[in-house]
Structure formats: C-alpha cells, structure tokens
Design a protein around this motif. Structure first.
Motif: not given
Lengths: 298, 288
Positions: A132-134, A137-139
């Motif tokens: 994902f982009q961010n 937020a993905a972790l």
C-alpha cells in the motif's frame, strides 16, 4: 492546460532523472528501456487475467470500477495511471479480494478467484499480494517488525514450497527477508514507529514477497516517500521483479514512475480503462486525449 | 462524586513524573497500611466479624479492638477489612462481567458493521436509556434486595459503555491498511480481531475500567447504604455506614471509618485510571 507532447516528454524525463539518478548516476532513456524489459519474453499465458470487473459502492450512482479487463504477463510490470479517485485503489482491493466485485472474473494462475470464499479462496491468497501507499498504516504499530514479517508465512507460507525464502528458522527467515530489501537485520526487533518512512515501506515490500507471490499489486508504493527514497524503492522493486520473477501491477498517479517501471501502461478514468499501450508508445500522437492531458500535466 | 476527582485539582500543578511518583507513593503507603492492619487483625486478634456481643457494644479504641466495636459489639477493624473483599470483590465481579459481555459485543459490531452493528447498537441504546440506580431499584423490587441482584443491575448498565467504546475504536482501526493486509494473508475474522484489534482496544478499555471501578464501588456502597445491596450481617462498607447512622452523634467515627475506606479506594482506583491513561496515551475523549 495542455502543452505540446514533445515538450512534456522532456519534462517527464527530467522528472525521471531527478530521483534515482541522484544515487545511481544512470539516466538515459536506454537505461530505462533496459530496466523495463520483462523478466521472461515469449508467449507465456498471463498470470493474471481480469475480465469485466465492476464494483459499485452502496449508495453511489456510478460504479467505482466499470468493466475493467486486462492481462498481466508473467514477469511483466503493468502500469496503471489515473487521477485520484478514478478507481485505481478500488480495483486493487477487488483483485486482492479485500473488497468484493459486483461482476467480472479474476483469473489467477488459471483459476477464477472472484467467486471463491473462505477455505477455497485461502490457497490462492498466496499468489497475489499488495503493497500500500502508506507504510505507517500498513504495519500494525503494536507488532515488532519480525512479527509482521512472519505473519504471511505462518498463515499461508507453510502450505507452499518456498524457494527463495525457504523457512529454516524464525531468525534466519526474517534476516533473509530484511536482506532482500536491503535492510539491516537489527531492525527485526524494532517497532514500526522506530523506522523511517523508506525503511517501513521496504518492510511492507519484504512482507509482501515473503511468501513468494506470483503477482504483486503496488498501490502507489512511493507516494508517501521523499524523492531520494522513491528512487531507491523503485530500484529495489525492479531488482526484486528480476530476481524473484514477479509480475507487478504498478498503480500510481506519477506518470514518470509508471513509465520508468512498466512495459505496458493502462490509463484509468472514472472507473474505466480508457487507454492501454506499450510504454514506449506513451508519447505517440495516437494516445487518448485524456492520456495526452496527463502527459501535459507532467 | 466530586470528591472522587478532588485529587486531580491538587495534582494538576504537579509535573507528570512527580505526579506519578506521588501517586505511587500514596498507593504504596495505603497498601502497607492495609497489609499491616490485616496481619494484626487476622493473625493476632482473630475476631469473628459477625459474632455479636451486646455487653461489649460501642466500645472505644483499644489494643483488642483498634477501631472499637459497633452497636452489636462486633470488631470494626475486622469488619472494615473483610468489607473490602465484599465491596471490592463485587465491584470487580460486576466490572469483569460487563467487560466479558461488552468487549465481544463491541468487537463484532465494529468489525462486522452493517445489520449486526445496527442491531447490537440499538440493543445497547435500549440499555443506556435506564440510569444505573433506577435499574438497581427496579431489579431489587422485582427479584428482591441482595448483592447478587445489585451486581446484575450494574452489569446490565455498564456493559454498554464498553461495547460502545470498543465499537468506536474497532470502527476506525479496522479501516486501516494493516487489517486489509491481514485479510490478504488469510487471517480469519476471529484471528484479526484477537491479534490485530484487541491489543488496540486494551489500553482504552483498561483506562475506562479503572475509572469505572471507583464509580461501581460508590454505587455498590450507596445502594447497600439504602438497603438494596449487601444484607446484614455481611460486612459491607455501605451497609456499615447505614448501621452506624443512629449512633452518629455519640460515635461518629463508626461512620467515618467505612466512609474513609470508600473514599480511599475510589481515589486509588481513579489514580490508577489516570496513570493508565497517561501510560497508554489515551486521548481525553476516552474519559467517561
């Protein structure tokens, strides 16, 4: 609004040379052409074949994704560009089965995964992963990097025979993954907030490739990074595609990055694919007016 | 209720690290006092908390009865210490049961959304419509006065706040990319909830629970005071206050002791809540 395409092409290449070349010192169009070359040439069957995919959100009048069809070859990088809100991320989420499509098929390795659910879908999940982009937020902020990296293997990797990232021990597996994304092994015990944005994105890439998927959907993977990190992450992705034989669906609104990475490019507008072409034909006069408009903006 | 938060006004001007040290010191001192008193009472004096001795009623403080005796000649310190297990024990029981019901309810509503969320939250709204005191009085009227019914009344009212808190946290947290990615890794909904979402709500819930503990202690004590909770001869602080009421003018300390005990424990519970809130960095909105 629009500038002549030849002028736009110069500015586009100027933009391309800005990021990676600060570090690498390569910057010719030939070098990019070599970078874009598919891993395996020839007429292999597509690893991902999408047909008529449609997704309409509840309460919306128009579908977010409207009858999208495309094929992704093995070892290929297919770019997908379009402005914000055009449906790129919705398409990605439908492909990953994070969201359910209303219609259409998603042939992944010869099997339509669109109608599959639960246990039937599970074995196919390993074949397609997403970045994902961010990365913040993905972790999961409460999990150490090593725990985040181990999650996919513990869920899906045990059932598969992994070749590049064969599991011998927890430490060795995590170290190998961190090495693959050029991160020091000491980061394994850290929490996401202790890492920089670029490091976090490398961790999410390591997690995505940890179970050796066939297709990697890259949903604006460099959008939240600084220019130097953007170039470094794109270089890393190119290297991984070659070494692991991955196929990428590279989603971005950054035409320069897409042109640099992809062999073919699709242009999306209001949920529809309006243009699809070989990357070297980006500046052709035959391009869809919307594609020309995008080029002129860059 | 204002007294329960009085320490905040005093501690507001003190720096956070100093505040925590002061609170920890106060809590440690209180714990030492209770442990010392318990050892002396239960290992040396060994009074029966329910044995009446009318010849020895309303005695003043002595080495045999450090806090004197009540109107039935029972040792006040023994009853006070045993009362802590009653008041605190039933408060923790009510709180624990409310958590056990509220957390899964909120998790499911927030994660599943749609009709599950609407149904669960309408049920919660229904429970929220009744103030806790009214529910306790109605239940006592229907099922009879007793500590069990009082705990039931508190659970019926309190679980809603946990369900709502958990739901709101899960609603925002489950939208984050790492939950979507967990789905692509084939994690089941139950596993996503337990591995990824529960740790996020634990801090919020812990803070609200510790702040609620003080309120529940007050509620149990006040309802026992009006005769709806613990029944005689159970040594419960609220009931002890009620028993001592007729002797307020001659032996005011009989009311002061259980009153002080209630205030101290409620203050400690609130201090714990404040500490946990600072520790988990929970935003002010999480406060009731």
């Amino acid at each position: 609004m629009s500038r002549p395409i030849s002028e736009s092409r110069d500015s586009l290449f100027a933009a391309q040379t800005l990021a990676p070349d600060a570090q690498q010192g390569v910057g010719t169009a030939d070098a990019y052409a070599a970078e874009r070359a598919p891993v395996s040439a020839g007429a292999l069957p597509p690893v991902l074949l999408v047909d008529g995919l449609t997704r309409t959100y509840a309460g919306a009048q128009l579908p977010a994704v409207r009858s999208v069809s495309f094929a992704l070859g093995r070892g290929e990088c297919l770019g997908l560009v379009g402005e914000s809100g055009c449906g790129k991320s919705t398409l990605a989420r439908c492909l990953l089965r994070i969201e359910e499509a209303d219609a259409g098929s998603i042939m992944l390795g010869g099997q339509d995964i669109a109608p599959l659910r639960g246990r039937k879908l599970r074995p196919h999940r390993r074949k397609i992963q997403i970045v994902f982009q961010n990365p913040a937020a993905a972790l999961n902020p409460r999990l150490r990097i090593e725990d985040s990296l181990l999650d996919p293997y513990l869920q899906l990797g045990r059932e598969a025979k992994l070749s590049h990232f064969a599991y011998t021990s927890r430490d060795a597996y995590v170290r190998r993954l961190l090495e693959a994304v050029e991160l020091p092994a000491e980061l394994a015990g850290r929490y996401p907030h202790e890492l920089s944005g670029g490091q976090r994105q490398r961790v999410t890439i390591a997690r995505a490739i940890s179970i050796e998927p066939e297709v990697l959907v890259l949903d604006e993977p460099t959008a939240s990074l600084d220019v130097i990190s953007q170039g470094a992450v794109l270089d890393l992705l190119t290297g991984l595609r070659r070494s692991l034989g991955l196929s990428y669906l590279f989603i971005s609104h950054d035409l320069a990055a897409v042109h640099r990475m992809s062999q073919r490019i699709m242009v999306m507008r209001s949920g529809e694919i309006v243009d699809q072409f070989e990357a070297e034909d980006l500046f052709s006069e035959e391009r869809h007016p919307y594609t020309q408009e995008l080029i002129s903006i860059f | 209720m204002k007294t329960a938060y009085a320490h905040r006004r005093i501690l507001r001007s003190v720096p956070a690290s100093m505040k925590h040290r002061l609170q920890a010191g106060a809590a440690a001192l209180f714990a030492l006092l209770v442990i010392g008193a318990s050892i002396y009472t239960f290992m040396i004096l060994k009074h029966d908390p329910t044995l009446t001795d009318l010849r020895g009623r309303l005695l003043g403080a002595s080495t045999l009865h450090p806090l004197g005796t009540d109107h039935l000649g029972r040792d006040v310190l023994t009853r006070l210490l045993l009362g802590s297990t009653q008041t605190l024990g039933y408060s923790l029981l009510a709180l624990g049961t409310a958590l056990v019901i509220g957390i899964p309810f909120g998790l499911l509503a927030g994660y599943r959304r749609g009709w599950v969320d609407r149904l669960f939250m309408r049920i919660a709204d229904g429970f929220l419509a009744f103030p806790d005191t009214i529910v306790a009085i109605v239940l006592s009227g229907l099922l009879g006065a007793g500590i069990g019914n009082l705990v039931l009344a508190i659970v019926l009212v309190k679980w809603v706040s946990y369900a709502r808190l958990v739901r709101s946290t899960v609603l925002s947290e489950s939208q984050k990319d790492y939950v979507a990615i967990a789905r692509t890794h084939g994690l089941s909904d139950a596993r996503i909830m337990s591995r990824h979402l529960l740790p996020h709500i634990a801090g919020h819930v812990l803070v609200l629970a510790s702040l609620d503990l003080g309120k529940i202690i007050l509620l149990i004590s006040s309802l026992s005071y009006i005769g709806l909770g613990a029944q005689p001869p159970t040594p419960e602080w609220g009931a002890m206050l009620n028993d001592s009421r007729p002797y307020f003018q001659s032996r005011p300390e009989l009311m002061v002791y259980p009153g002080l005990a209630i205030v101290s424990v409620v203050l400690l519970a609130n201090m714990l809540g404040d500490y946990l809130r600072d520790r988990f960095d929970v935003k002010k909105e999480a406060q009731p």
